[in-house]
Motif scaffolding. Structure first.
Motif, PDB file in Angstrom:
ATOM      1  N   CYS A 161      21.691  47.362 -63.471  1.00  0.00           N
ATOM      2  CA  CYS A 161      21.303  45.954 -63.546  1.00  0.00           C
ATOM      3  C   CYS A 161      22.114  45.209 -64.613  1.00  0.00           C
ATOM      4  O   CYS A 161      22.115  43.982 -64.632  1.00  0.00           O
ATOM      5  N   PHE A 162      22.824  45.923 -65.488  1.00  0.00           N
ATOM      6  CA  PHE A 162      23.729  45.291 -66.449  1.00  0.00           C
ATOM      7  C   PHE A 162      25.161  45.246 -65.911  1.00  0.00           C
ATOM      8  O   PHE A 162      25.995  44.520 -66.428  1.00  0.00           O
ATOM      9  N   LYS A 163      25.452  46.055 -64.875  1.00  0.00           N
ATOM     10  CA  LYS A 163      26.824  46.187 -64.372  1.00  0.00           C
ATOM     11  C   LYS A 163      27.091  45.366 -63.118  1.00  0.00           C
ATOM     12  O   LYS A 163      28.127  44.739 -62.997  1.00  0.00           O
ATOM     13  N   SER A 164      26.166  45.429 -62.173  1.00  0.00           N
ATOM     14  CA  SER A 164      26.383  44.837 -60.867  1.00  0.00           C
ATOM     15  C   SER A 164      25.577  43.550 -60.725  1.00  0.00           C
ATOM     16  O   SER A 164      24.347  43.597 -60.634  1.00  0.00           O
ATOM     17  N   GLU A 165      26.259  42.430 -60.716  1.00  0.00           N
ATOM     18  CA  GLU A 165      25.624  41.114 -60.619  1.00  0.00           C
ATOM     19  C   GLU A 165      24.447  40.985 -61.584  1.00  0.00           C
ATOM     20  O   GLU A 165      23.303  40.759 -61.159  1.00  0.00           O
ATOM     21  N   PRO A 166      24.701  41.126 -62.879  1.00  0.00           N
ATOM     22  CA  PRO A 166      23.604  41.110 -63.854  1.00  0.00           C
ATOM     23  C   PRO A 166      22.914  39.756 -63.943  1.00  0.00           C
ATOM     24  O   PRO A 166      23.542  38.710 -63.824  1.00  0.00           O
ATOM     25  N   SER A 167      21.612  39.825 -64.139  1.00  0.00           N
ATOM     26  CA  SER A 167      20.824  38.615 -64.380  1.00  0.00           C
ATOM     27  C   SER A 167      19.621  39.002 -65.226  1.00  0.00           C
ATOM     28  O   SER A 167      19.202  40.159 -65.235  1.00  0.00           O
ATOM     29  N   ILE A 168      19.077  38.025 -65.911  1.00  0.00           N
ATOM     30  CA  ILE A 168      17.878  38.263 -66.713  1.00  0.00           C
ATOM     31  C   ILE A 168      16.734  38.697 -65.796  1.00  0.00           C
ATOM     32  O   ILE A 168      16.026  39.665 -66.083  1.00  0.00           O
ATOM     33  N   LYS A 169      16.575  38.019 -64.674  1.00  0.00           N
ATOM     34  CA  LYS A 169      15.463  38.298 -63.764  1.00  0.00           C
ATOM     35  C   LYS A 169      15.509  39.738 -63.243  1.00  0.00           C
ATOM     36  O   LYS A 169      14.500  40.455 -63.291  1.00  0.00           O
ATOM     37  N   SER A 170      16.670  40.185 -62.753  1.00  0.00           N
ATOM     38  CA  SER A 170      16.750  41.548 -62.216  1.00  0.00           C
ATOM     39  C   SER A 170      16.601  42.586 -63.319  1.00  0.00           C
ATOM     40  O   SER A 170      15.991  43.641 -63.115  1.00  0.00           O
ATOM     41  N   SER A 171      17.123  42.290 -64.498  1.00  0.00           N
ATOM     42  CA  SER A 171      17.004  43.214 -65.618  1.00  0.00           C
ATOM     43  C   SER A 171      15.553  43.346 -66.073  1.00  0.00           C
ATOM     44  O   SER A 171      15.080  44.453 -66.353  1.00  0.00           O
ATOM     45  N   LEU A 172      14.850  42.226 -66.151  1.00  0.00           N
ATOM     46  CA  LEU A 172      13.431  42.269 -66.529  1.00  0.00           C
ATOM     47  C   LEU A 172      12.638  43.115 -65.532  1.00  0.00           C
ATOM     48  O   LEU A 172      11.822  43.954 -65.938  1.00  0.00           O
ATOM     49  N   LYS A 173      12.882  42.905 -64.255  1.00  0.00           N
ATOM     50  CA  LYS A 173      12.164  43.644 -63.223  1.00  0.00           C
ATOM     51  C   LYS A 173      12.406  45.150 -63.379  1.00  0.00           C
ATOM     52  O   LYS A 173      11.466  45.948 -63.358  1.00  0.00           O
TER      53      LYS A 173
END
Length: 104
Positions: free
Chosen positions: A39-51
């Motif tokens: 989630c930090f490498k491929s199309e990272p976003s705060i939303k996906s990282s939080l999930k």
């Protein structure tokens, strides 16, 4: 029985604030180098990282440790950071942490 949190350096710091701060100060690439998660490498976003981090305790622990070692222990770092602090840092590259000992 209530557990005291006064010795917890992350007390009152949300996961979103941790991510916002890390992204602002390190960027996604440096975060991905340190914590090897997609989630930090491929199309990272705060939303996906939080999930992902809310479901994955080992990854969350690594991100919290990154925050504590790279951000919270820096000189001039405040013990509590607000979202406004993070936004001010990203909007103004010359932001300087206020001197809390200076009258003013």
């Amino acid at each position: 029985m209530t557990t005291s949190q006064h010795n917890n350096p992350l007390h009152g710091v949300t996961l979103q604030l941790i991510l916002d701060t890390l992204v602002a100060q390190l960027g996604w690439d440096k975060m991905a180098e340190t914590v090897n998660i997609n989630c930090f490498k491929s199309e990272p976003s705060i939303k996906s990282s939080l999930k992902f981090l809310r479901k994955t305790p080992w990854a969350r622990e690594q991100v919290e440790q990154l925050y504590l070692t790279k951000i919270a222990k820096q000189p001039h770092a405040k013990t509590t950071t607000t979202r406004d602090d993070v936004l001010a840092k990203t909007e103004n590259a010359e932001f300087v942490w206020p001197d809390v000992n200076k009258p003013g």
